[in-house]
Design a protein around this motif. Structure first.
Motif, PDB file in Angstrom:
ATOM      1  N   TYR A  65       0.831  -1.202   0.000  1.00 42.46           N
ATOM      2  CA  TYR A  65       0.000   0.000   0.000  1.00 42.46           C
ATOM      3  C   TYR A  65       0.865   1.250   0.000  1.00 42.46           C
ATOM      4  CZ  TYR A  65      -3.938   3.007   0.732  1.00 42.46           C
ATOM      5  OH  TYR A  65      -4.895   3.971   0.552  1.00 42.46           O
TER       6      TYR A  65
ATOM      7  N   ARG B  54      -0.227   2.116  -3.379  1.00 42.20           N
ATOM      8  CA  ARG B  54      -1.525   2.651  -2.970  1.00 42.20           C
ATOM      9  C   ARG B  54      -2.691   1.753  -3.366  1.00 42.20           C
ATOM     10  NH1 ARG B  54       1.153   5.223  -0.391  1.00 42.20           N
ATOM     11  NH2 ARG B  54       1.775   7.394  -0.418  1.00 42.20           N
TER      12      ARG B  54
ATOM     13  N   ILE C 171      -4.856  -2.079  -2.145  1.00 41.52           N
ATOM     14  CA  ILE C 171      -4.975  -3.173  -1.190  1.00 41.52           C
ATOM     15  C   ILE C 171      -4.746  -4.471  -1.940  1.00 41.52           C
ATOM     16  CG2 ILE C 171      -6.458  -4.232   0.529  1.00 41.52           C
ATOM     17  CD1 ILE C 171      -8.143  -1.639   0.432  1.00 41.52           C
TER      18      ILE C 171
ATOM     19  N   PHE D 211      -5.309  -7.780  -2.330  1.00 39.96           N
ATOM     20  CA  PHE D 211      -6.169  -8.822  -1.783  1.00 39.96           C
ATOM     21  C   PHE D 211      -5.578 -10.212  -1.951  1.00 39.96           C
ATOM     22  CE2 PHE D 211      -9.549  -5.647  -1.835  1.00 39.96           C
ATOM     23  CZ  PHE D 211     -10.023  -5.869  -0.571  1.00 39.96           C
TER      24      PHE D 211
ATOM     25  N   ARG E  49      -6.882   2.889  -9.867  1.00 36.54           N
ATOM     26  CA  ARG E  49      -6.597   1.984  -8.763  1.00 36.54           C
ATOM     27  C   ARG E  49      -7.654   0.904  -8.613  1.00 36.54           C
ATOM     28  NH1 ARG E  49      -5.482   5.159  -3.517  1.00 36.54           N
ATOM     29  NH2 ARG E  49      -7.571   5.791  -4.060  1.00 36.54           N
ATOM     30  N   LEU E  50      -8.886   1.238  -9.003  1.00 35.49           N
ATOM     31  CA  LEU E  50      -9.943   0.247  -8.875  1.00 35.49           C
ATOM     32  C   LEU E  50      -9.653  -0.979  -9.735  1.00 35.49           C
ATOM     33  CD1 LEU E  50     -12.281   0.184  -7.124  1.00 35.49           C
ATOM     34  CD2 LEU E  50     -13.696   1.140  -8.921  1.00 35.49           C
TER      35      LEU E  50
ATOM     36  N   LEU F  60      -7.249  -3.122  -8.070  1.00 37.64           N
ATOM     37  CA  LEU F  60      -7.918  -3.815  -6.976  1.00 37.64           C
ATOM     38  C   LEU F  60      -8.681  -5.031  -7.489  1.00 37.64           C
ATOM     39  CD1 LEU F  60      -7.979  -2.758  -4.035  1.00 37.64           C
ATOM     40  CD2 LEU F  60     -10.365  -2.270  -4.442  1.00 37.64           C
TER      41      LEU F  60
ATOM     42  N   PHE G 182      -5.011  -7.011   7.487  1.00 37.55           N
ATOM     43  CA  PHE G 182      -5.141  -5.730   6.797  1.00 37.55           C
ATOM     44  C   PHE G 182      -5.691  -4.671   7.746  1.00 37.55           C
ATOM     45  CE2 PHE G 182      -7.818  -2.802   4.375  1.00 37.55           C
ATOM     46  CZ  PHE G 182      -6.806  -2.152   3.711  1.00 37.55           C
TER      47      PHE G 182
ATOM     48  N   VAL H  77      -4.197  -1.025   8.889  1.00 36.69           N
ATOM     49  CA  VAL H  77      -4.919   0.253   8.876  1.00 36.69           C
ATOM     50  C   VAL H  77      -4.932   0.867  10.267  1.00 36.69           C
ATOM     51  CG1 VAL H  77      -7.137   1.340   8.439  1.00 36.69           C
ATOM     52  CG2 VAL H  77      -6.344  -0.448   6.941  1.00 36.69           C
TER      53      VAL H  77
ATOM     54  N   ILE I 149      -1.665   2.880   7.814  1.00 35.61           N
ATOM     55  CA  ILE I 149      -1.251   2.146   6.620  1.00 35.61           C
ATOM     56  C   ILE I 149      -0.071   2.851   5.946  1.00 35.61           C
ATOM     57  CG2 ILE I 149      -2.943   3.238   5.098  1.00 35.61           C
ATOM     58  CD1 ILE I 149      -2.955  -0.197   4.466  1.00 35.61           C
TER      59      ILE I 149
ATOM     60  N   GLU J 285      -5.968   8.333  10.158  1.00 35.00           N
ATOM     61  CA  GLU J 285      -4.657   8.008   9.606  1.00 35.00           C
ATOM     62  C   GLU J 285      -3.999   6.857  10.363  1.00 35.00           C
ATOM     63  OE1 GLU J 285      -5.571  10.812  10.911  1.00 35.00           O
ATOM     64  OE2 GLU J 285      -4.215  11.401  12.520  1.00 35.00           O
TER      65      GLU J 285
END
Lengths: 417, 310
Positions: free
Chosen positions: B29, B33, B35, B37, B103-104, B107, B245, B249, B253, B299
């Motif tokens: 990340y 940037r 996640i 999975f 970014r989607l 992902l 994960f 966070v 992160i 944050e």
């Protein structure tokens, strides 16, 4: 009908889910991973109302007949079950919308992936809490249900066994009624001023804020609307299956819907619909692949017709000031040159798939075993080869020749097209 | 007192597993940037590689005998190497082509890779569709007893290995040229490239290190839960991955120390929740903490608030 009808029902529910998630993920560009959770909220509310409601009203949780659903069953027209079912679905939607408001209001103020993480967490909490509820009160104990206060009934949701033995009111009619309703609402929303505000947030949050769009307000609005339809879809799902279990509605379920939205193209309603249809059929098709070449051939013929004969599609203003899709078939002048690339791609893909299928048949390889592997591979390849999804940010009719559209779909592409 | 100590030991052991996995999430990340999975599946494959490699080295789950002392570390190193190679291949084939995509999309690709790994692992030519039993890799030695709570060698091995790996990572990131390059890339790809850093190579290395840490966590999971049977496409792996994960966070992160701290906090909260409240809501505690932290300090505990640039 049998298996085919089941797939049709699943497609309908998936359309409601994918199109509603398009509002959040596609229009506003936020990233929600809790659609399964909202579906679970709605599904359990609807299941509770229908199951305990029919036990209270009629003393049995059997199918109580009613408008349209009674075609095969007994009972009076508009007398019983369906009214309860529709009320339950609306309540399911409202409950999910309320949950969406509670989750959305604080988390939508944050930027970036936080909404994704919070909604993921929300979905998991919903799942765990539902799995911890008390056992369902049996169908035979109508008197117990009558004596128990409503708030207490809401804790008897079946726990880890799920909520079972529900009357199956969600027929093809109701599911497609909901799907069409969702499509109309979301399409009209996209054309409305709220919809344009959503799209502006997706394109540039800071710029739209500078132009006077209350970013948080519109995000919450999109989120609540999306949750509403997810809740309705949950109700339909419970009443189609006759059972609902929170285990099936965890983040995997949310992922499936997200995949549909992204595969269709961010913010493309027709794309999400098509992706919902394709992804509902695909796992079934991969169980025992039918011949591919008829579909490929048909597609080729259609493409040739569109290129050479000329079918024009367009959007025009209809009588009631609505937008109407009109289709006119006309002989186009043959001056237009051939576009070979798409034809070659379709022919090539068809031949490759057909060869693969025949080889598997010849070698006695069981494709069903590789079903999920192929599904995952297709997803990865699709994302790499066509990252914008099937239709990108546009609708499918934007791609048809000679359109007279005025849809606010694309950000920049529209202006130049 | 007994329950308190036992919960503390369990929480710290599992927490250090979460911390190891969380490091992988937070490193990816921090640099890309997104996640990842598929990370939880690398963790799952780490456990499965452990079973396979142990079987190749002659340790079967059916054997009651404890293997020689060097078998454990050998299995650890081999499974870390194989999962590191896997991480390299995944980054090269699936994520690198999408370096400039939204970014989607990355992902969704990660979800696709996750599904792919789970289902390929289920194929008969790999780990097969049936649960496989985890062999015994450490002897049943009790190191010490305090208030009826046994501190077993297993717990010490898990915590010790995890701490050693984390110290090694700290050294790598904060005291070597490679670590400097990694921090530069996570600051800005462009600036790092202008300073002569091979950004693609650094990202590859980050993935390899993250995957190796996940494999180590998989090995330690096998050490702790010896004798249990697991399959690759079990929802449990994804759940453990998600909790890790959440740990990343909660800790902040993109922050390595945050991931370690977050892992321990999540492990302790989970076990104290199970021990003192109710075991029904085991997963809910973790996500409730996540939401509370995000609402009050989005944050993360050690993360730094970033300003949105206009």
């Amino acid at each position: 009908m049998g298996g085919f009808a089941t797939v049709l029902l699943v497609i309908g529910i998936n359309i409601v889910l994918a199109v509603s998630l398009t509002v959040v993920n596609g229009f506003t560009g936020q990233f929600s991973m809790g659609h399964g959770g909202f579906m679970a909220v709605g599904g359990y509310v609807a299941a509770m109302i229908v199951y305990y409601g029919s036990l209270r009203l009629w003393g049995s949780a059997n199918f109580a007949g009613g408008f349209l659903s009674s075609a095969s069953g007994d009972g009076a027209w508009l007398a019983g079950g369906d009214v309860l079912f529709v009320v339950a679905c609306l309540a399911a939607g409202l409950a999910a919308a309320g949950a969406g408001y509670l989750v959305g209001l604080p988390s939508l103020r944050l930027k970036g992936d936080y909404l994704a993480i919070v909604t993921l967490g929300f979905g998991e909490i919903v799942r765990v809490v539902l799995q911890g509820t008390a056992p369902q009160i049996a169908r035979s104990k109508a008197d117990v249900v009558r004596e128990t206060p409503v708030w207490k009934l809401a804790t008897h949701l079946g726990g880890a066994q799920g909520f079972n033995l529900l009357p199956t009111y969600a027929t093809l009619f109701w599911i497609y009624f909901a799907a069409v309703l969702t499509l109309i609402v979301v399409y009209r929303l996209k054309m409305s001023s709220s919809g344009r505000a959503f799209l502006s947030i997706r394109e540039d949050e800071i710029a739209s804020q500078a132009m006077g769009v209350n970013v948080t307000k519109y995000k919450v609005r999109a989120f609540v609307l999306s949750s509403f339809f997810a809740g309705v879809a949950g109700g339909l799902y419970a009443m189609y299956l006759g059972a609902i279990n929170a285990t099936d509605l965890g983040f995997q379920r949310s992922f499936e819907v997200i995949i549909m939205v992204v595969l269709g193209g961010m913010g493309s309603i027709s794309g999400a619909t098509l992706a919902a249809i394709l992804l509902s059929i695909l796992p079934e098709v991969l169980r025992a692949p039918p011949p591919v070449w008829p579909a490929g051939l048909a597609l080729l013929v259609v493409m040739v017709i569109i290129q050479k004969v000329g079918i024009s599609f367009g959007l025009t203003r209809g009588p009631a000031d609505g937008i109407v899709l009109n289709i006119a078939i006309s002989m186009r002048s043959l001056r237009r040159s051939w576009k070979f690339k798409p034809l070659v791609i379709v022919a090539g893909v068809t031949m490759a798939l057909e060869t693969a299928r025949l080889v598997c048949l010849q070698q006695q390889i069981d494709i069903a075993q590789y079903r999920m592997v192929l599904y995952a591979l297709m997803l990865i390849i699709m994302m790499i080869v066509r990252p914008e999804g099937l239709f990108g940010v546009r609708e499918f009719w934007d791609y048809l020749p000679r359109r007279r559209a005025h849809s606010p779909s694309g950000p920049v592409a529209e202006a130049s097209a | 007192m007994t329950q308190l100590l036992q919960t503390l030991v369990d929480g710290l052991t599992v927490g250090s597993l979460y911390a190891l996995i969380a490091l992988g999430y937070t490193m990816v990340y921090g640099i890309l940037r997104f996640i990842n999975f598929a990370h939880s599946d690398i963790f799952a494959l780490g456990t499965h590689m452990t079973i396979t490699i142990a079987a190749v080295l002659g340790v079967k789950a059916a054997d009651a005998a404890v293997p020689a002392w060097y078998i454990g570390p050998a299995v650890l190193v081999l499974s870390m190497l194989s999962c590191g190679a896997l991480g390299f291949v995944i980054e090269r084939l699936a994520y690198r082509p999408l370096r400039n995509a939204p970014r989607l999309n990355v992902l969704i690709t990660a979800i696709g890779v996750s599904l792919f790994l789970q289902n390929v692992g289920q194929l008969p030519m790999f780990f097969g569709p049936y649960p496989r039993a985890i062999p015994k890799l450490t002897p049943d030695v009790v190191l010490g007893t305090l208030a009826d709570v046994n501190f077993r060698l297993v717990d010490a091995a898990v915590i010790g290995t995890a701490v050693m790996l984390m110290l090694a990572l700290q050294y790598l990131v904060h005291s070597t040229r490679l670590g400097l390059a990694m921090r530069a890339v996570s600051f800005s790809h462009r600036n790092a490239a202008l300073m002569g850093i091979n950004v693609d190579r650094v990202i590859s290395i980050t993935f390899v290190i993250g995957s190796m840490l996940a494999a180590a966590a998989g090995f330690l999971y096998a050490v702790r839960y010896e004798g249990q049977a697991k399959q690759t496409a079990d929802a449990m792996w994804v759940m453990l991955g998600l909790k890790a994960f959440v740990a990343a966070v909660v800790g902040g992160i993109g922050n390595l120390r945050g991931a370690m701290l977050g892992g321990l906090i999540i492990g302790l909260i989970e076990f104290f929740g199970v021990g003192y409240l109710s075991s029904n809501y085991r997963d809910a505690y973790v996500f409730a903490i996540l939401i509370v932290v995000l609402l009050f300090k989005p944050e993360g505990i050690l993360g730094r608030a970033t300003m949105e640039k206009v």
